[in-house]
Write an enzyme that holds these catalytic residues in place. Structure first.
Site: not given
Length: 159
Positions: A17, A41, A90, A127
């Protein structure tokens, strides 16, 4: 003034990040880091804790503003007159999803999305993966900023 936003949950912020935010900060006058609030969440860190961590690790950049948001990212952008979203990619699988989001965001509001390829060092990093490895006692010191590591370790020990 050129402005962009780097959105995400950042639970916690990783070196991946931070790499994207740092690169965006060289391209834009102001980079807003928008910490997503997702009521469904339960994060490891509260939104306020995530904001504090991000502010700490981006303080030296001098042009990063950090705040939370709830709802549509395009509304966040409209409210702050931000014409661009910066997203790190990614892998090809990221591109499939992010392209759909970019096209939707552009169609809703005209906001453009800039895709930045992730530094290969962090191409596997998320994460969720950091939290899982750390929870099992793995060394994640090279995956998160130095000030994040002790807080991550402490938080996981409390669970």
């Amino acid at each position: 003034m050129r402005r962009a936003v780097c959105p995400g949950s950042f639970d916690p912020i990783t070196n991946g990040h931070l790499d994207i935010i740092a690169r965006a900060s060289k391209l834009y006058d102001v980079v807003h880091v928008a910490v997503m609030i997702n009521q469904s969440k339960k994060g490891l860190f509260t939104v306020d804790e995530r904001i504090e961590l991000i502010r700490e690790v981006t303080a030296d950049f001098g042009n990063v503003e950090v705040e939370s948001f709830h709802g549509l990212l395009v509304d966040f952008c409209k409210q702050r007159d931000i014409p661009a979203i910066v997203k790190g990619l990614r892998a090809v699988s990221d591109f499939d999803y992010e392209l759909q989001m970019a096209q939707m965001n552009n169609g809703l509001s005209g906001v453009e999305t800039l895709f930045v390829p992730t530094n290969p060092t962090y191409s596997f990093l998320s994460s969720s993966l950091v939290k899982e490895v750390a929870a099992w006692g793995g060394d994640v010191s090279h995956l998160v900023p130095p000030t994040v590591l002790p807080r991550l370790t402490e938080r996981l020990a409390q669970k």
